[in-house]
Design a protein around this motif. Structure first.
Motif, short mmCIF file in Angstrom:
data_model
loop_
_atom_site.label_atom_id
_atom_site.label_comp_id
_atom_site.label_asym_id
_atom_site.label_seq_id
_atom_site.Cartn_x
_atom_site.Cartn_y
_atom_site.Cartn_z
N VAL A 68 -73.07 40.29 -63.13
CA VAL A 68 -72.03 39.61 -62.24
C VAL A 68 -71.59 38.19 -63.14
O VAL A 68 -72.50 37.33 -63.50
N GLY A 69 -70.33 37.86 -63.75
CA GLY A 69 -69.97 36.65 -64.20
C GLY A 69 -69.39 35.95 -63.22
O GLY A 69 -68.82 36.22 -62.46
N TYR A 70 -69.44 34.46 -63.67
CA TYR A 70 -69.01 33.59 -62.69
C TYR A 70 -68.85 32.32 -63.47
O TYR A 70 -69.15 32.05 -64.78
N SER A 162 -66.63 36.97 -53.38
CA SER A 162 -65.62 37.35 -54.30
C SER A 162 -65.75 38.96 -54.21
O SER A 162 -67.22 39.68 -53.65
N SER A 163 -64.91 39.80 -54.67
CA SER A 163 -64.76 41.16 -54.52
C SER A 163 -63.96 41.85 -55.85
O SER A 163 -63.02 41.20 -56.11
N GLY A 164 -64.66 42.74 -56.62
CA GLY A 164 -63.71 43.28 -57.76
C GLY A 164 -63.77 44.83 -57.74
O GLY A 164 -64.36 45.61 -56.86
N SER A 165 -62.72 45.39 -58.11
CA SER A 165 -62.43 46.79 -58.15
C SER A 165 -62.36 47.53 -59.43
O SER A 165 -62.01 46.79 -60.64
N THR A 194 -62.54 44.34 -62.22
CA THR A 194 -61.76 43.07 -62.07
C THR A 194 -61.42 42.49 -61.03
O THR A 194 -61.54 43.21 -59.94
N PHE A 195 -60.89 41.38 -61.02
CA PHE A 195 -60.87 40.56 -59.93
C PHE A 195 -59.17 39.95 -59.61
O PHE A 195 -58.62 39.81 -60.62
N SER A 196 -58.87 39.95 -58.39
CA SER A 196 -57.56 39.57 -58.13
C SER A 196 -57.29 37.85 -58.39
O SER A 196 -56.30 37.65 -58.88
N SER A 203 -66.91 41.40 -64.29
CA SER A 203 -68.26 41.93 -63.92
C SER A 203 -68.54 43.37 -64.14
O SER A 203 -67.33 44.10 -64.25
N THR A 204 -69.75 43.94 -64.43
CA THR A 204 -69.99 45.18 -64.68
C THR A 204 -70.98 45.98 -63.82
O THR A 204 -72.02 45.03 -63.51
N LEU A 205 -71.16 47.14 -63.86
CA LEU A 205 -71.99 47.69 -63.16
C LEU A 205 -72.65 48.78 -64.22
O LEU A 205 -71.96 49.68 -64.68
N THR A 206 -73.86 48.63 -64.68
CA THR A 206 -74.33 49.79 -65.61
C THR A 206 -75.39 50.82 -64.62
O THR A 206 -76.16 50.40 -64.00
#
Length: 712
Positions: A68-70, A162-165, A194-196, A203-206
């Motif tokens: 998760v990037g911030y 926050s939420s990303g899709s 990606t985020f609005s 961010s990524t999910l491996t």
């Protein structure tokens, strides 16, 4: 587990397997290539069917790591990495019916890390099937998290959620009801989110390993055979091309007596039949409907049947009816098969012939007479308890056929896209089963009826409403109401008398019955009020049963097996002085279906009902005679079911080889009807005699008085 320059104290999150500490701007460090994968979590989503216990409907085994990037307060960026906990909270919704295309799984976590709130972090996976239910894939994934200071030091937007899709498609797998599959992969795959908000860092999910089955999960909760990921993984499948038909499509027709086509059918069908194996486990046999099947059946104005025979002892039969002259619907389906060893290997009972039938359930393929029903999409149906059908490219026209080609088609809902969008200036569609509606004056509104109601519609000011005939509307000021006039109901005619026989194993009649029966059954309509359905026993009812020395039974089945009534006869063990026992009806049992053509407006269309009264003592006579009663006799079976019987003659025991009734013992109602006129005649005769005698006496007295006066 990995190297870093500095690491803040994180006492509140001891169970996180890997946390990447804050580094300089733009730094992003994940798992090293030789680093062990996170633990595997085993997750099961269940759904409760309409009847029965909850069943598994989505299975997931997964090992995954979030990155998760911030943005920090000094406008530098950092990345935090942590694993998906194997004790995450499971929720969601999944396909439990064969016509559902979507499934969704949500894994929430947070409180186990001492962060105080459930759902502080979560992963949502959305699965979808293609239009013909041959493949599934992950259509969308969403991650959400809260920038908690203990996990995200110096976060610029601390404590915000926050939420990303990720809109990429993963896990493309072939799977259908007859060959269900799961997807498995032990190669790393990375999803990008990606985020609005433009200020949010990607961010990524491996995913290090995954085994998932979102559809057609077996009842035992175990994965179906898996399709493994290819060596070269791509996230989005290539352009989708329409596959060749899964099953061959056959074209069948029936001709009338003049040689003209009267029934048209095109269909592709695959059968999946459950059967018991020698090891006492359930097996499945699968076969398709051959395109060269032998066609049989019959056409009529209100009923049409087509029967397709194939192999040796295999068949498929469907019957359509017109509950009124405007529409047709499927009312019966049956499948016959033989447990032939090649198709049913290791069957517990090889060679056994089986016939499964389905007559109850919701109305299917309802279509306007004069049109054909068309459904290219896959549809799934059960016939009986062991047969499951997969149907594709179905088009059928059982009535009003004008040529060898189908008439205009009425397409099924599955063939149309299901996307819904907000509509401005929308019209309002009234439901068919509305019983009452309180309406206020409305400006510039057009109300549109369901398509099966014929009415002329124009835009109307001040709330003009056109209503179907079964909708009751409260009068409204400045509103125009157009209602159709219901057809007047006529009292039922006297039921016809039928003659029915039960024969013994030698073909000789052993039970005789002449009777007229009219059934009255209370039911609840959509207006929640009680109404009565009235129908007669037709002369063409099918008679079955058995004959015994002390017990006999007669079952009459009619209206395409939707109705049957059974009379059980017994002999009285107490023998009269003349040495002859007596018989009577001891039990009446009725099974029926609330078909709308008889139970108009029923709240439970096509519901199957069953009533029994085993305390009856009617239709009694000497066992060596027949019982006869021409009078109307009302029989109360239950508080909601009664039978009006008339012109009855019964003989359940001792039928002679001639097949004729023995001498009759008449009911008291018939003998009473002859006695009353006799009594009245006698009374009238006595009155006449008394009046005549009185007249003579009075006349003589008057004559004597007159003579006495003359002598004086």
């Amino acid at each position: 587990m990995f190297s870093m320059t500095m690491c803040p104290k994180m006492s509140l999150i001891p169970t996180i397997l890997a946390v990447l500490c804050v580094s300089s701007a733009g730094a992003s460090v994940g798992l090293a290539a030789d680093e062990p994968a996170p633990p595997v979590g085993h997750f099961v989503l269940t759904k409760k069917p309409l009847v029965g216990k909850p069943e598994p409907c989505l299975l997931l085994d997964i090992s995954a790591m979030f990155h998760v990037g911030y943005t920090k307060t000094d406008n530098t960026t950092a990345t935090v990495s942590f694993s998906l906990p194997n004790n995450s909270m499971v929720s969601g919704d999944c396909s439990h019916l064969t016509d559902e295309r979507h499934a969704q799984l949500n894994l929430g976590f947070g409180s186990e890390y001492g962060l105080g709130l459930d759902g502080t972090f979560g992963l949502e996976l959305k699965f979808e099937r293609n239009g013909i239910f041959t493949h599934f894939y992950l259509s969308d994934a969403n991650m959400y998290y809260k920038l908690v200071p203990d996990m995200f030091p110096d976060a610029k937007d601390a404590n915000t959620t926050s939420s990303g899709s990720s809109k990429e498609q993963f896990f493309y797998t072939s799977s259908n009801a007859f060959a269900p599959h799961s997807y498995s992969c032990d190669k790393p795959q990375t999803m990008e989110f990606t985020f609005s908000k433009s200020s949010m860092q990607n961010s990524t999910l491996t995913i290090h390993s995954i085994h998932v089955q979102p559809f057609y999960v077996p009842h035992d909760g175990k994965f179906s055979p898996s399709e493994r990921c290819p060596d070269l993984i791509t996230t989005t499948p290539g352009p989708y091309t329409t596959p060749s038909p899964l099953i061959p499509v056959g074209h069948f027709s029936i001709n009338d007596t003049k040689g003209n086509p009267c029934f048209l059918l095109s269909v592709g069908m695959e059968f999946r039949v459950e059967y018991a194996g020698k090891d006492n486990t359930t097996h499945n046999a699968t076969y398709v409907l051959p395109r060269n099947s032998t066609v049989g059946g019959a056409c009529g104005d209100s009923k049409a049947t087509i029967a397709l025979s194939f192999f040796k002892g295999f068949n498929f039969t469907v019957t359509f009816k017109t509950p009124d002259t405007s529409i047709f619907e499927l009312v019966r389906a049956s499948v016959g098969y033989v447990r032939e060893p090649k198709l049913f290997p290791n069957a517990k009972s090889p060679g056994t012939a089986v016939n499964e039938e389905q007559t109850d359930g919701p109305s299917l393929f309802v279509t306007e007479v004069g049109k054909s029903y068309l459904c290219k999409s896959l549809q799934f149906f059960d016939v009986g308890s062991t047969v499951h059908l997969m149907v594709s490219d179905l088009q059928v026209q059982p009535f009003a056929v004008n040529s060898t080609n189908f008439s205009e088609a009425s397409e099924c809902a599955q063939d149309f896209p299901s996307t819904m969008m907000p509509i401005q200036n929308a019209t309002t569609i009234l439901p068919l089963n509305t019983t009452a509606a309180t309406m206020s004056p409305i400006g510039n509104v057009t109300t549109v009826l369901p398509s099966n109601i014929t009415a002329t519609l124009v835009p109307i000011l001040n709330g003009t409403t056109v209503n179907p005939s079964n909708v009751t509307v409260v009068p409204i000021e400045n509103a125009t109401t157009i209602m159709t006039t219901p057809k007047p109901t006529t009292p039922p005619k006297e039921p016809p008398q039928g003659h029915f026989e039960v024969k013994d194993k030698n073909g000789n009649a052993c039970l005789l019955a002449n009777m007229s029966l009219q059934f009255s059954i209370n039911y609840t309509k959509t207006d929640k009020k009680k109404h009565t359905g009235v129908f007669d026993l037709p002369k063409t009812a099918k008679a079955t049963g058995f004959c015994g020395s002390d017990n006999s039974s007669l079952t009459l089945t009619f209206h395409d097996d939707n109705f049957n009534v059974t009379f059980d006869f017994v002999k009285d063990k107490k023998v009269k002085g003349n040495g002859v026992s007596r018989f009577n009806v001891s039990t009446i049992e009725i099974s029926y279906t609330e078909i709308p053509s008889i139970f108009h407006g029923t709240n439970s269309p096509d519901a199957r009902r069953h009533v029994t009264n085993s305390t009856m003592d009617i239709f009694s006579a000497d066992a060596d005679k027949s019982y006869k009663c021409n009078a109307d006799v009302n029989i109360t079976v239950t508080k909601d079911v009664s039978i009006l019987a008339s012109h009855v003659q019964l003989q359940p025991f001792g039928v002679e080889k001639s097949g004729k009734f023995s001498s009759a013992e008449e009911c008291s109602e018939d003998s009473g009807s002859n006695t009353v006129p006799v009594i009245i005649g006698v009374v009238v005769g006595v009155v006449v005699v008394v009046v005549f005698v009185a007249y003579i006496v009075v006349s003589k007295r008057k004559a004597s008085t007159l003579k006495f006066k003359t002598l004086n």
